[in-house]
Design a protein around this motif. Structure first.
Motif, PDB file in Angstrom:
ATOM      1  N   ARG A   1      52.211  52.832 -13.050  1.00  0.00           N
ATOM      2  CA  ARG A   1      53.490  52.986 -12.380  1.00  0.00           C
ATOM      3  C   ARG A   1      54.634  52.620 -13.325  1.00  0.00           C
ATOM      4  O   ARG A   1      54.481  51.761 -14.191  1.00  0.00           O
ATOM      5  CB  ARG A   1      53.548  52.089 -11.136  1.00  0.00           C
ATOM      6  CG  ARG A   1      52.598  52.524 -10.053  1.00  0.00           C
ATOM      7  CD  ARG A   1      52.678  51.682  -8.772  1.00  0.00           C
ATOM      8  NE  ARG A   1      53.835  50.857  -8.691  1.00  0.00           N
ATOM      9  CZ  ARG A   1      53.815  49.509  -8.812  1.00  0.00           C
ATOM     10  NH1 ARG A   1      52.681  48.887  -9.027  1.00  0.00           N
ATOM     11  NH2 ARG A   1      54.925  48.823  -8.707  1.00  0.00           N
TER      12      ARG A   1
ATOM     13  N   GLU B   1      57.101  50.808 -12.974  1.00  0.00           N
ATOM     14  CA  GLU B   1      57.525  49.403 -12.883  1.00  0.00           C
ATOM     15  C   GLU B   1      56.593  48.455 -13.641  1.00  0.00           C
ATOM     16  O   GLU B   1      56.872  47.254 -13.729  1.00  0.00           O
ATOM     17  CB  GLU B   1      57.585  48.959 -11.418  1.00  0.00           C
ATOM     18  CG  GLU B   1      58.557  49.755 -10.561  1.00  0.00           C
ATOM     19  CD  GLU B   1      57.885  50.925  -9.856  1.00  0.00           C
ATOM     20  OE1 GLU B   1      58.455  51.438  -8.875  1.00  0.00           O
ATOM     21  OE2 GLU B   1      56.769  51.318 -10.283  1.00  0.00           O
ATOM     22  N   VAL B   2      55.489  48.976 -14.169  1.00  0.00           N
ATOM     23  CA  VAL B   2      54.506  48.137 -14.853  1.00  0.00           C
ATOM     24  C   VAL B   2      54.831  48.089 -16.342  1.00  0.00           C
ATOM     25  O   VAL B   2      55.020  49.127 -16.984  1.00  0.00           O
ATOM     26  CB  VAL B   2      53.073  48.668 -14.639  1.00  0.00           C
ATOM     27  CG1 VAL B   2      52.062  47.828 -15.420  1.00  0.00           C
ATOM     28  CG2 VAL B   2      52.730  48.667 -13.149  1.00  0.00           C
TER      29      VAL B   2
ATOM     30  N   ASP C   1      54.405  43.517 -13.043  1.00  0.00           N
ATOM     31  CA  ASP C   1      54.740  44.527 -12.052  1.00  0.00           C
ATOM     32  C   ASP C   1      56.098  44.156 -11.469  1.00  0.00           C
ATOM     33  O   ASP C   1      56.212  43.207 -10.687  1.00  0.00           O
ATOM     34  CB  ASP C   1      53.674  44.578 -10.947  1.00  0.00           C
ATOM     35  CG  ASP C   1      53.935  45.687  -9.934  1.00  0.00           C
ATOM     36  OD1 ASP C   1      55.018  46.299  -9.983  1.00  0.00           O
ATOM     37  OD2 ASP C   1      53.056  45.940  -9.089  1.00  0.00           O
TER      38      ASP C   1
ATOM     39  N   TYR D   1      45.418  45.609  -7.906  1.00  0.00           N
ATOM     40  CA  TYR D   1      46.812  45.214  -8.130  1.00  0.00           C
ATOM     41  C   TYR D   1      47.790  46.376  -7.977  1.00  0.00           C
ATOM     42  O   TYR D   1      48.979  46.222  -8.288  1.00  0.00           O
ATOM     43  CB  TYR D   1      46.947  44.597  -9.523  1.00  0.00           C
ATOM     44  CG  TYR D   1      46.082  43.371  -9.705  1.00  0.00           C
ATOM     45  CD1 TYR D   1      46.216  42.276  -8.860  1.00  0.00           C
ATOM     46  CD2 TYR D   1      45.111  43.324 -10.706  1.00  0.00           C
ATOM     47  CE1 TYR D   1      45.418  41.162  -9.015  1.00  0.00           C
ATOM     48  CE2 TYR D   1      44.308  42.198 -10.862  1.00  0.00           C
ATOM     49  CZ  TYR D   1      44.463  41.120 -10.005  1.00  0.00           C
ATOM     50  OH  TYR D   1      43.663  40.018 -10.162  1.00  0.00           O
TER      51      TYR D   1
ATOM     52  N   LEU E   1      48.374  49.231  -9.583  1.00  0.00           N
ATOM     53  CA  LEU E   1      49.114  49.498 -10.809  1.00  0.00           C
ATOM     54  C   LEU E   1      49.176  50.971 -11.191  1.00  0.00           C
ATOM     55  O   LEU E   1      49.959  51.345 -12.070  1.00  0.00           O
ATOM     56  CB  LEU E   1      48.494  48.710 -11.978  1.00  0.00           C
ATOM     57  CG  LEU E   1      48.485  47.182 -11.816  1.00  0.00           C
ATOM     58  CD1 LEU E   1      47.814  46.526 -13.016  1.00  0.00           C
ATOM     59  CD2 LEU E   1      49.897  46.645 -11.634  1.00  0.00           C
TER      60      LEU E   1
ATOM     61  N   LEU F   1      51.571  47.015  -1.808  1.00  0.00           N
ATOM     62  CA  LEU F   1      52.520  46.413  -2.755  1.00  0.00           C
ATOM     63  C   LEU F   1      53.353  45.329  -2.075  1.00  0.00           C
ATOM     64  O   LEU F   1      53.620  44.284  -2.665  1.00  0.00           O
ATOM     65  CB  LEU F   1      53.436  47.487  -3.337  1.00  0.00           C
ATOM     66  CG  LEU F   1      52.796  48.436  -4.356  1.00  0.00           C
ATOM     67  CD1 LEU F   1      53.731  49.600  -4.664  1.00  0.00           C
ATOM     68  CD2 LEU F   1      52.468  47.675  -5.638  1.00  0.00           C
TER      69      LEU F   1
END
Length: 413
Positions: free
Chosen positions: A12, A14-15, A33, A89, A91, A101
């Protein structure tokens, strides 16, 4: 997913992945994250695979690159473990569930709240990320060599003056003619410099691309200190950026003493501001020098940790020495054999020097305290009181250590 050869997994947006850092005998990478606020640690092999999950490489591409690098093939069971971890997680892009999330975020916040107690507590005063971003943009000149070199020369000159005139400055600082005015004013200036110190960490972190989540006051028994959260420092690829972020507060604290030195210089003998400036120069220089000591968990410790590229120097040194003291145990010897020579030297030296400095400081403090107590209660009771205080301090430190160990287990760090 693992059964389709043309799948192109992607993390993602945001990772974020951090650089490799030593943790005991192995290398670890931090993974953040931004959506949940969680930080994870993964090994070098997992990091290698995750680094290729950019939507451009197929699973077969990643498998070939992995085999070329590590001389080992990723089988179906390995892929299953990798995707299970990524799924746990949330991800992977396109496979993350918003509800999951949100649960991870809530669990992370609950763990943060659970850390609050009588031994450790934080009070958030400001969420300064946007302010730090604005300041980082406007103060970009402060990160250039043309500014840094003369600034270092100037603050070095001030520090040289302070430490070569300690006696004279101490005499002036202790002979205040108007203490009811100068003491509150001194406290106000010190807190002003402290605010600049914490913002320096935040602005520098933002300059290098990190986020600054909060500034506040932290109670960590037995000290109450201000803090600035720059957790993203572990994501900076350049070691210089990490060390610089940790050093920024000290740099600004020293730089703030330059106008104080000018104030002292311009105020003639006997003038109102001279004793106040002398006290500020001594206290500011001394406090900043203490924060450089890597034995304390302060700026100097963070600087040394990242300069050595170690994830947690104190914890890993403690772990190393615990194994070293159990060298008769075959399991301990086997664990020690995995440490590279460089890491052995680092952990052994840091642990030895830290213990020596702490014992010396504690011995000096007990000697001074004993000299004072024996005049009041006699030498026998003075020893009893100091022994009781030592036992209480040992119990509190043990409780802090157990709490820190429990915290690491819950956070997965």
């Amino acid at each position: 997913m693992t059964g389709t050869a043309h799948d192109r997994p992607r993390l993602r947006p945001e990772v974020a992945l951090g650089p490799g850092m030593r943790s005991g005998p192995r290398t670890v990478h931090h993974v953040k994250d931004a959506r949940t606020g969680c930080y994870y640690r993964v090994g070098s092999r997992e990091y290698f695979v995750m680094g290729l999950m950019d939507g451009q490489h197929t699973i077969e591409d990643i498998g070939r690159s992995y085999a070329d690098t590590f001389d080992r093939r990723l089988g179906p069971e390995h892929w299953q473990q990798i995707f299970t971890m990524l799924g746990r997680y949330q991800l992977l892009d396109g496979y993350a569930d918003d509800a999951a999330l949100d649960r991870l975020k809530q669990a992370h916040e609950a763990k943060q709240s659970a850390r609050q107690g009588w031994l450790r507590r934080r009070w958030v005063i400001l969420r300064p990320d946007q302010l730090c971003a604005t300041l980082a943009s406007r103060l970009s000149f402060a990160f250039r060599t043309a500014f840094l070199v003369p600034a270092f020369v100037l603050l070095a000159a001030v520090q040289l003056f302070v430490w070569t005139h300690v006696g004279a400055l101490a005499h002036e600082a202790t002979h205040q003619k108007h203490p009811m005015i100068t003491l509150p004013l001194s406290a106000l200036v010190v807190w002003g410099i402290t605010v600049l110190h914490e913002f320096a960490h935040g602005v520098t972190c933002r300059h290098f691309g990190g986020r600054v989540t909060e500034i506040g006051v932290s109670w960590r028994f037995p000290m109450l200190v201000p803090y600035c959260r720059t957790d993203d420092i572990v994501l900076f690829q350049r070691r210089r950026a990490r060390v610089g972020t940790a050093f920024a507060g000290i740099f600004v604290s020293w730089l703030a003493l330059v106008p104080v030195a000018a104030w002292w210089w311009l105020a003639g003998d006997g003038m109102f501001g001279r004793p106040l400036a002398a006290g500020l120069l001594l206290f500011g220089s001394g406090a900043t020098a203490i924060s450089l000591l890597p034995v304390l968990r302060s700026d100097g410790y963070v600087m040394l940790t990242h300069a050595l590229n170690i994830a947690d120097l104190r914890r890993e040194s403690f772990r190393f020495w615990r194994l070293r003291l159990r060298w008769r145990d075959p399991a301990a010897r086997e664990s020690l054999s995995a440490y590279p020579p460089r890491d052995i030297r680092t952990y052994a030296l840091y642990g030895s020097v830290s213990l020596l400095l702490l014992l010396s400081a504690y011995g000096a403090m007990m000697s001074v305290w004993f000299s004072s107590l024996q005049h009041w209660v006699g030498p026998t009771w003075a020893v009893v009181i100091l022994a009781a205080e030592t036992a209480v301090a040992a119990g509190v430190l043990s409780a802090v250590a157990r709490g820190s160990s429990s915290e690491r287990r819950t956070t997965g760090e």
